[in-house]
Write an enzyme that holds these catalytic residues in place. Structure first.
Site, PDB file in Angstrom:
ATOM      1  N   GLY A  43       0.774  -1.238   0.000  1.00  0.00           N
ATOM      2  CA  GLY A  43       0.000   0.000   0.000  1.00  0.00           C
ATOM      3  C   GLY A  43       0.804   1.286   0.000  1.00  0.00           C
ATOM      4  O   GLY A  43       0.403   2.276  -0.601  1.00  0.00           O
ATOM      5  N   GLU A  98       3.963   4.253   5.756  1.00  0.00           N
ATOM      6  CA  GLU A  98       2.749   3.445   5.620  1.00  0.00           C
ATOM      7  C   GLU A  98       1.695   4.233   4.837  1.00  0.00           C
ATOM      8  O   GLU A  98       1.762   5.466   4.742  1.00  0.00           O
ATOM      9  CB  GLU A  98       2.282   3.074   7.056  1.00  0.00           C
ATOM     10  CG  GLU A  98       1.024   2.276   7.201  1.00  0.00           C
ATOM     11  CD  GLU A  98       0.977   0.936   6.468  1.00  0.00           C
ATOM     12  OE1 GLU A  98       1.219   0.916   5.253  1.00  0.00           O
ATOM     13  OE2 GLU A  98       0.627  -0.077   7.099  1.00  0.00           O
ATOM     14  N   ASP A  99       0.735   3.520   4.271  1.00  0.00           N
ATOM     15  CA  ASP A  99      -0.314   4.204   3.497  1.00  0.00           C
ATOM     16  C   ASP A  99      -1.379   4.831   4.395  1.00  0.00           C
ATOM     17  O   ASP A  99      -1.790   5.968   4.194  1.00  0.00           O
ATOM     18  CB  ASP A  99      -0.955   3.253   2.473  1.00  0.00           C
ATOM     19  CG  ASP A  99      -1.483   1.945   3.064  1.00  0.00           C
ATOM     20  OD1 ASP A  99      -1.316   1.704   4.288  1.00  0.00           O
ATOM     21  OD2 ASP A  99      -2.058   1.134   2.308  1.00  0.00           O
ATOM     22  N   ASP A 102      -5.420   2.844  10.402  1.00  0.00           N
ATOM     23  CA  ASP A 102      -6.858   2.600  10.532  1.00  0.00           C
ATOM     24  C   ASP A 102      -7.132   2.162  11.972  1.00  0.00           C
ATOM     25  O   ASP A 102      -7.230   2.991  12.868  1.00  0.00           O
ATOM     26  CB  ASP A 102      -7.239   1.549   9.486  1.00  0.00           C
ATOM     27  CG  ASP A 102      -8.719   1.287   9.376  1.00  0.00           C
ATOM     28  OD1 ASP A 102      -9.493   2.240   9.528  1.00  0.00           O
ATOM     29  OD2 ASP A 102      -9.106   0.125   9.124  1.00  0.00           O
ATOM     30  N   LYS A 130      -7.142   7.509   9.789  1.00  0.00           N
ATOM     31  CA  LYS A 130      -8.573   7.504  10.123  1.00  0.00           C
ATOM     32  C   LYS A 130      -8.694   7.373  11.642  1.00  0.00           C
ATOM     33  O   LYS A 130      -8.915   6.268  12.152  1.00  0.00           O
ATOM     34  CB  LYS A 130      -9.248   6.284   9.497  1.00  0.00           C
ATOM     35  CG  LYS A 130      -9.555   6.381   8.012  1.00  0.00           C
ATOM     36  CD  LYS A 130     -10.512   5.267   7.626  1.00  0.00           C
ATOM     37  CE  LYS A 130     -10.005   4.480   6.465  1.00  0.00           C
ATOM     38  NZ  LYS A 130     -10.844   3.321   6.102  1.00  0.00           N
ATOM     39  N   PHE A 151     -13.971   3.957   3.285  1.00  0.00           N
ATOM     40  CA  PHE A 151     -12.950   3.095   2.682  1.00  0.00           C
ATOM     41  C   PHE A 151     -12.465   3.740   1.390  1.00  0.00           C
ATOM     42  O   PHE A 151     -13.253   4.038   0.509  1.00  0.00           O
ATOM     43  CB  PHE A 151     -13.493   1.696   2.424  1.00  0.00           C
ATOM     44  CG  PHE A 151     -12.404   0.716   2.126  1.00  0.00           C
ATOM     45  CD1 PHE A 151     -11.675   0.146   3.155  1.00  0.00           C
ATOM     46  CD2 PHE A 151     -12.071   0.400   0.822  1.00  0.00           C
ATOM     47  CE1 PHE A 151     -10.627  -0.727   2.888  1.00  0.00           C
ATOM     48  CE2 PHE A 151     -11.027  -0.470   0.536  1.00  0.00           C
ATOM     49  CZ  PHE A 151     -10.311  -1.042   1.586  1.00  0.00           C
ATOM     50  N   VAL A 152     -11.156   3.971   1.309  1.00  0.00           N
ATOM     51  CA  VAL A 152     -10.614   4.677   0.148  1.00  0.00           C
ATOM     52  C   VAL A 152      -9.624   3.810  -0.632  1.00  0.00           C
ATOM     53  O   VAL A 152      -9.031   2.877  -0.086  1.00  0.00           O
ATOM     54  CB  VAL A 152      -9.919   5.996   0.569  1.00  0.00           C
ATOM     55  CG1 VAL A 152     -10.919   7.001   1.091  1.00  0.00           C
ATOM     56  CG2 VAL A 152      -8.822   5.739   1.603  1.00  0.00           C
ATOM     57  N   ASP A 158      -5.603  -0.201  -1.926  1.00  0.00           N
ATOM     58  CA  ASP A 158      -6.362  -1.132  -2.752  1.00  0.00           C
ATOM     59  C   ASP A 158      -7.689  -1.529  -2.129  1.00  0.00           C
ATOM     60  O   ASP A 158      -7.907  -1.370  -0.923  1.00  0.00           O
ATOM     61  CB  ASP A 158      -5.556  -2.414  -2.930  1.00  0.00           C
ATOM     62  CG  ASP A 158      -5.523  -3.255  -1.637  1.00  0.00           C
ATOM     63  OD1 ASP A 158      -5.144  -2.694  -0.586  1.00  0.00           O
ATOM     64  OD2 ASP A 158      -5.884  -4.436  -1.668  1.00  0.00           O
ATOM     65  N   ARG A 164      -4.924   0.361  -7.047  1.00  0.00           N
ATOM     66  CA  ARG A 164      -3.739   0.987  -6.445  1.00  0.00           C
ATOM     67  C   ARG A 164      -3.162   2.081  -7.333  1.00  0.00           C
ATOM     68  O   ARG A 164      -2.510   2.998  -6.849  1.00  0.00           O
ATOM     69  CB  ARG A 164      -2.646  -0.059  -6.208  1.00  0.00           C
ATOM     70  CG  ARG A 164      -2.980  -1.089  -5.128  1.00  0.00           C
ATOM     71  CD  ARG A 164      -1.710  -1.827  -4.744  1.00  0.00           C
ATOM     72  NE  ARG A 164      -1.979  -3.067  -4.021  1.00  0.00           N
ATOM     73  CZ  ARG A 164      -2.123  -3.162  -2.708  1.00  0.00           C
ATOM     74  NH1 ARG A 164      -2.072  -2.079  -1.962  1.00  0.00           N
ATOM     75  NH2 ARG A 164      -2.342  -4.335  -2.133  1.00  0.00           N
TER      76      ARG A 164
END
Ligand code: IMP
Ligand code: MG
Length: 179
Positions: A43, A98-99, A102, A130, A151-152, A158, A164
């Protein structure tokens, strides 16, 4: 692919501008140091490439892969190292890239494991956060954007390994993951 997108949450230009700011902040904070960046696959790959190219420091690249998700949109809470690095971290200044944060379980697990390897310092840089979804307390050191509980996908993120490569951070149509 575009037919699955409901809306754009963060357009490419905004991502670019914010990533540049983050890069300059890191550059300032680590003046004169060598920084080991650990990109969390898959990610963070797109964000990582955009970020590091704006950083004018002596850098090293490492790649790790952890899994906490199945193919769905919620974390299983169980974290596993799928691919580790084989470079020692002792005495190094490390930034985990990191992407998204969460539930917080992936990064709190990963940071603890890497801390045990004796780095001089360890920080976390994430494109998205988030905060409303936290199950484990965790705070990123460099955070691109705080987003609501949606959710993105895109810019590396992804859904079931798709989307992606989208240039913007996008919200998927709900029917995509309910069908
Ligand atoms: P955490 O352990 O719950 O914090 O999960 C972090 C991981 O979940 C991230 O590295 C992403 O791979 C994935 N994830 C969480 N939210 C999203 C999202 O909105 N879109 C895509 N992937 C997400
Ligand atoms: Mg993922």
């Amino acid at each position: 692919m575009l037919k699955d997108i409901e809306s754009i949450l963060i357009p490419e230009e905004k991502l670019k501008a914010r990533i540049y700011e983050m890069a300059k902040q890191i550059e300032k904070d680590y003046q004169g140091k060598t920084v080991t960046f650990i990109c969390i696959l898959r990610g963070a790959s797109v964000f990582f490439c955009d970020l590091v190219r704006e950083i004018n420091l002596d850098v090293r690249f490492e790649f790790m892969s952890v899994s906490s998700y199945g193919a769905g949109t919620t974390s299983s809470g169980e974290v596993r190292i799928v691919k580790d690095i084989n470079t020692p971290l002792a005495g190094k200044d490390v930034i985990i890239v990191e992407d998204i944060i969460d539930s917080g379980s992936t990064l709190s697990f990963l940071k603890k494991i890497l801390e045990q390897r004796g780095p001089a310092s360890i920080k976390v840089c994430t494109l998205l956060d988030k905060p409303s979804r936290r199950k484990v307390e965790f705070k990123g050191d460099y955070v691109g954007f705080e987003i609501e509980d949606k959710f993105v996908v895109g810019c590396g993120l992804d859904y079931a390994e798709r989307y992606r490569n989208l240039k913007d951070v996008c919200i998927l149509k709900p029917e995509v993951y309910t069908k």
